[in-house]
Design a protein around this motif. Structure first.
Motif, short mmCIF file in Angstrom:
data_model
loop_
_atom_site.label_atom_id
_atom_site.label_comp_id
_atom_site.label_asym_id
_atom_site.label_seq_id
_atom_site.Cartn_x
_atom_site.Cartn_y
_atom_site.Cartn_z
N MET A 61 95.06 -36.00 12.76
CA MET A 61 94.69 -37.40 13.03
C MET A 61 93.17 -37.53 12.99
O MET A 61 92.46 -36.88 13.74
N ALA A 62 92.68 -38.35 12.09
CA ALA A 62 91.23 -38.48 11.95
C ALA A 62 90.64 -39.43 12.98
O ALA A 62 89.54 -39.21 13.47
N VAL A 63 91.32 -40.53 13.30
CA VAL A 63 90.79 -41.50 14.25
C VAL A 63 91.24 -41.09 15.65
O VAL A 63 92.43 -41.14 15.97
N GLY B 107 91.46 -49.33 6.07
CA GLY B 107 91.75 -48.58 7.30
C GLY B 107 92.40 -47.25 7.03
O GLY B 107 92.03 -46.22 7.63
N HIS B 108 93.36 -47.23 6.10
CA HIS B 108 94.01 -45.96 5.73
C HIS B 108 92.98 -44.98 5.17
O HIS B 108 93.03 -43.78 5.47
N GLU B 109 92.06 -45.49 4.36
CA GLU B 109 91.03 -44.63 3.77
C GLU B 109 90.12 -44.04 4.83
O GLU B 109 89.74 -42.86 4.76
N LEU B 110 89.75 -44.84 5.83
CA LEU B 110 88.91 -44.34 6.91
C LEU B 110 89.58 -43.20 7.67
O LEU B 110 88.91 -42.28 8.15
N ALA B 111 90.89 -43.29 7.81
CA ALA B 111 91.63 -42.31 8.61
C ALA B 111 92.12 -41.11 7.80
O ALA B 111 92.80 -40.25 8.36
N ASN C 106 89.55 -35.35 7.80
CA ASN C 106 89.84 -34.45 8.91
C ASN C 106 88.83 -34.58 10.05
O ASN C 106 89.02 -34.00 11.11
N GLU C 107 87.76 -35.33 9.83
CA GLU C 107 86.75 -35.49 10.86
C GLU C 107 87.28 -36.35 12.01
O GLU C 107 88.09 -37.24 11.81
N ARG C 108 86.81 -36.07 13.22
CA ARG C 108 87.22 -36.83 14.41
C ARG C 108 86.39 -38.11 14.48
O ARG C 108 85.25 -38.10 14.95
N ILE C 109 86.96 -39.19 14.00
CA ILE C 109 86.23 -40.45 13.87
C ILE C 109 86.51 -41.37 15.05
O ILE C 109 87.64 -41.48 15.52
N GLY C 110 85.46 -42.03 15.51
CA GLY C 110 85.59 -43.13 16.45
C GLY C 110 85.27 -44.42 15.72
O GLY C 110 84.29 -44.49 14.97
N LEU C 111 86.08 -45.43 15.89
CA LEU C 111 85.85 -46.72 15.23
C LEU C 111 85.35 -47.73 16.25
O LEU C 111 85.93 -47.87 17.33
N LEU C 112 84.28 -48.43 15.90
CA LEU C 112 83.83 -49.58 16.66
C LEU C 112 84.08 -50.79 15.79
O LEU C 112 83.42 -50.96 14.76
N VAL C 113 85.03 -51.61 16.17
CA VAL C 113 85.48 -52.74 15.36
C VAL C 113 84.98 -54.02 15.99
O VAL C 113 85.35 -54.37 17.12
N VAL D 174 91.60 -53.95 9.38
CA VAL D 174 91.15 -52.60 9.05
C VAL D 174 91.55 -51.64 10.18
O VAL D 174 92.04 -50.53 9.94
N LEU D 175 91.36 -52.07 11.41
CA LEU D 175 91.78 -51.27 12.56
C LEU D 175 93.27 -50.95 12.51
O LEU D 175 93.68 -49.82 12.75
N ALA D 176 94.08 -51.97 12.18
CA ALA D 176 95.53 -51.75 12.10
C ALA D 176 95.87 -50.67 11.09
O ALA D 176 96.73 -49.81 11.33
N GLY D 177 95.18 -50.68 9.95
CA GLY D 177 95.43 -49.64 8.96
C GLY D 177 94.97 -48.27 9.42
O GLY D 177 95.65 -47.26 9.19
N ALA D 178 93.83 -48.23 10.12
CA ALA D 178 93.28 -46.95 10.56
C ALA D 178 94.12 -46.30 11.66
O ALA D 178 94.17 -45.07 11.76
N LEU D 179 94.75 -47.13 12.50
CA LEU D 179 95.53 -46.58 13.62
C LEU D 179 96.98 -46.29 13.26
O LEU D 179 97.72 -45.76 14.09
N ALA D 180 97.39 -46.64 12.05
CA ALA D 180 98.78 -46.38 11.65
C ALA D 180 99.08 -44.89 11.76
O ALA D 180 98.33 -44.04 11.28
N GLY D 181 100.17 -44.58 12.43
CA GLY D 181 100.58 -43.20 12.59
C GLY D 181 99.95 -42.48 13.76
O GLY D 181 100.27 -41.32 14.03
#
Length: 228
Positions: free
Chosen positions: A1-3, A123-127, A130-137, A197-204
């Motif tokens: 999980m990247a995000v 969002g899917h692309e951001l996630a 393998n890096e541990r990403i934090g999103l500020l939306v 974008v957040l919704a796509g990044a948090l999927a899964g």
């Protein structure tokens, strides 16, 4: 999980005390909620700040932003050219007030009118890494919540914002993904595209949410949410 964590914050210029004037004390609960949400991003190894802008663009950590157009020319972020749109300028300013300030960061502007499908794809692309990403939306709700709002009251404004707030609290990504861009445009809800974008990044992911702030003090819906 990247995000590994995410935060949602609004981007009114008056969140900056130098611009709030006499309203600065009454906005302290909003700023405090933002600090709490951003502190939770410290579990990441880098942060991507996502906000709306006139065109799709990415910016490096040193990209500059200024509050000069809003009456505070001495308040700015970054050492580079002042290219950041308002949403990302506020996001950078908020980051600098938090425990996550020292983390590497980058900025991503999403066109205000971007399609939901493309927002989810971003969002899917951001996630995907393998890096541990934090999103500020960054994103405001409807600007038509009251007769004192920037635009006159709309009967669907409060319902729209209530739906968004509940989706944050419940981590209901399907509801965020289904937000109608045409209705959001009518209601002047600047956060629609970044939220998708957040919704796509948090999927899964299996992150829990905490809705820290939900109010419309000046007729504009402001939300702060933390996902950890």
């Amino acid at each position: 999980m990247a995000v590994v964590a995410a935060a949602v914050c609004p981007h009114p210029p008056i969140i900056v005390p130098e611009l709030a004037s006499g309203a600065a004390p009454e906005l302290e609960p909003l700023r405090a909620a933002c600090r709490t949400a951003l502190d939770a991003l410290s579990s990441a190894t880098s942060i991507v700040v996502v906000g709306s802008g006139p065109a799709s663009a990415t910016y490096a950590a040193d990209a500059g932003g200024s509050f000069g157009p809003y009456g505070a020319p001495d308040v700015r972020i970054g050492s580079g050219p002042r290219v950041l749109p308002l949403s990302l300028t506020v996001g950078g300013w908020l980051l600098e007030q938090s425990k996550s300030a020292e983390l590497p960061r980058s900025y991503l502007a999403v066109p205000t009118g971007e399609t939901p499908a493309r927002c989810l794809e971003i969002g899917h692309e951001l996630a995907a890494g393998n890096e541990r990403i934090g999103l500020l939306v960054m994103g405001d709700g409807s600007a038509r919540r009251s007769d004192h709002a920037p635009v006159h009251l709309h009967p669907r404004a409060e319902i729209f914002d209530t739906t968004v707030a509940k989706a944050f609290q419940d981590v209901d990504l399907d509801v965020l993904a289904a937000l109608d861009p045409d209705l959001a445009a009518v209601l002047q809800a600047a956060g629609r595209a970044p939220w998708q974008v957040l919704a796509g990044a948090l999927a899964g992911t299996t992150l829990d949410a905490d809705l820290l702030y939900d109010a419309a003090p000046y007729g504009v819906g402001y939300f702060v949410a933390s996902f950890t």
